[in-house]
Design a protein around this motif. Structure first.
Motif, PDB file in Angstrom:
ATOM      1  N   THR A  94      -5.489  -3.536   2.198  1.00 44.27           N
ATOM      2  CA  THR A  94      -4.138  -3.231   2.699  1.00 44.27           C
ATOM      3  C   THR A  94      -4.186  -2.117   3.734  1.00 44.27           C
ATOM      4  O   THR A  94      -3.507  -2.168   4.763  1.00 44.27           O
ATOM      5  CB  THR A  94      -3.234  -2.791   1.507  1.00 44.27           C
ATOM      6  OG1 THR A  94      -3.272  -3.826   0.552  1.00 44.27           O
ATOM      7  CG2 THR A  94      -1.814  -2.538   1.946  1.00 44.27           C
ATOM      8  N   LYS A  97      -5.477  -3.443   7.014  1.00 41.08           N
ATOM      9  CA  LYS A  97      -4.408  -4.232   7.629  1.00 41.08           C
ATOM     10  C   LYS A  97      -3.367  -3.292   8.259  1.00 41.08           C
ATOM     11  O   LYS A  97      -2.933  -3.495   9.399  1.00 41.08           O
ATOM     12  CB  LYS A  97      -3.760  -5.099   6.541  1.00 41.08           C
ATOM     13  CG  LYS A  97      -2.710  -6.025   7.051  1.00 41.08           C
ATOM     14  CD  LYS A  97      -2.167  -6.884   5.921  1.00 41.08           C
ATOM     15  CE  LYS A  97      -0.981  -7.678   6.438  1.00 41.08           C
ATOM     16  NZ  LYS A  97      -0.247  -8.348   5.399  1.00 41.08           N
ATOM     17  N   ILE A 135      -9.472  -9.832   8.194  1.00 38.61           N
ATOM     18  CA  ILE A 135      -8.223  -9.054   8.180  1.00 38.61           C
ATOM     19  C   ILE A 135      -7.764  -8.793   9.619  1.00 38.61           C
ATOM     20  O   ILE A 135      -6.602  -8.994   9.972  1.00 38.61           O
ATOM     21  CB  ILE A 135      -8.427  -7.733   7.402  1.00 38.61           C
ATOM     22  CG1 ILE A 135      -8.625  -8.032   5.913  1.00 38.61           C
ATOM     23  CG2 ILE A 135      -7.254  -6.777   7.620  1.00 38.61           C
ATOM     24  CD1 ILE A 135      -9.122  -6.860   5.087  1.00 38.61           C
ATOM     25  N   VAL A 139      -4.173 -10.208  11.359  1.00 39.07           N
ATOM     26  CA  VAL A 139      -3.121  -9.324  11.885  1.00 39.07           C
ATOM     27  C   VAL A 139      -2.912  -9.578  13.381  1.00 39.07           C
ATOM     28  O   VAL A 139      -1.777  -9.664  13.856  1.00 39.07           O
ATOM     29  CB  VAL A 139      -3.471  -7.833  11.655  1.00 39.07           C
ATOM     30  CG1 VAL A 139      -2.428  -6.936  12.311  1.00 39.07           C
ATOM     31  CG2 VAL A 139      -3.566  -7.513  10.179  1.00 39.07           C
TER      32      VAL A 139
END
Ligand code: AR6
Length: 172
Positions: A94, A97, A135, A139
């Motif tokens: 997370t 990201k 990742i 994004v």
């Protein structure tokens, strides 16, 4: 995905509007790409980083700040802080990201059309490279769909391993 350009190069040498830096929370420079950016960009970048530090106390993991690019062939440097990889149980995915998303927030705010990214967290911070690439690309894909103003996103790989795995994922 045609706005994504994969390069094997030194990010400080590629002319672009904004260069993303894989910084640390102090914003005071370091090794890796951070060291290369401050060396090539000169003291103007550090001076602005110090002002930001005085104002808000550095930059949190997953956040990003923007400064001049000094002597670099760019207008801005976007300094983001990726996570250290521990064991995958510390919100690493997370946070990585969020680091990319925070950069794209500034890209939008400043009307930036071309931006270069290094492979954030995959050096000194030891994030697994394949996972980091997945990742990053997810994004980037999402942000390109949401921001039609972006003309080009350069993925600038410095090490062979990252370049090869991005080539494979992008089917090049
Ligand atoms: N151009 C493009 N990519 C580069 C360059 C360059 N000139 N130099 C290294 N890389 P790292 P991190 C790649 O370690 O893992 C610093 O000390 C490198 O091959 O620069 O996010 C900061 O101050 C790797 O794929 O950043 C922090 O303390 C990628 O850049 C810490 O390192 C990221 O490696 C951040 O660690």
């Amino acid at each position: 995905m045609n706005k994504i350009v994969l390069l094997k190069d030194d990010i400080t040498k590629v002319p672009v509007e904004a260069i993303v830096n894989a910084a640390n929370t102090s914003l005071l420079g370091g090794g890796g790409v951070d060291g290369a950016i401050h060396r090539a960009g000169g003291p103007a970048i550090l001076a602005e980083c110090q002002k930001i530090r005085n104002r808000q106390g550095g930059c949190k993991v997953g956040d990003a700040v923007i400064t001049t690019a000094g002597d670099l062939p760019a207008k801005y440097v976007i300094h983001t802080v990726g996570p250290h990889w521990h064991d995958g149980q510390h919100d690493e995915e997370t946070l990585l990201k969020n680091a990319y998303l925070s950069c794209f927030k500034l890209v939008k705010e400043y009307g930036i059309q071309t931006v270069s990214f290094p492979n954030i967290s995959t050096g000194i911070y030891r994030f697994p490279k394949v996972l980091a690439a997945e990742i990053a690309l997810a994004v980037i894909d999402q942000c390109l769909r949401e921001n039609a103003n972006i003309e080009q996103v350069n993925l600038v790989c410095f090490d062979e391993e990252n370049y090869d795995l991005y080539s494979k994922i992008l089917g090049q």
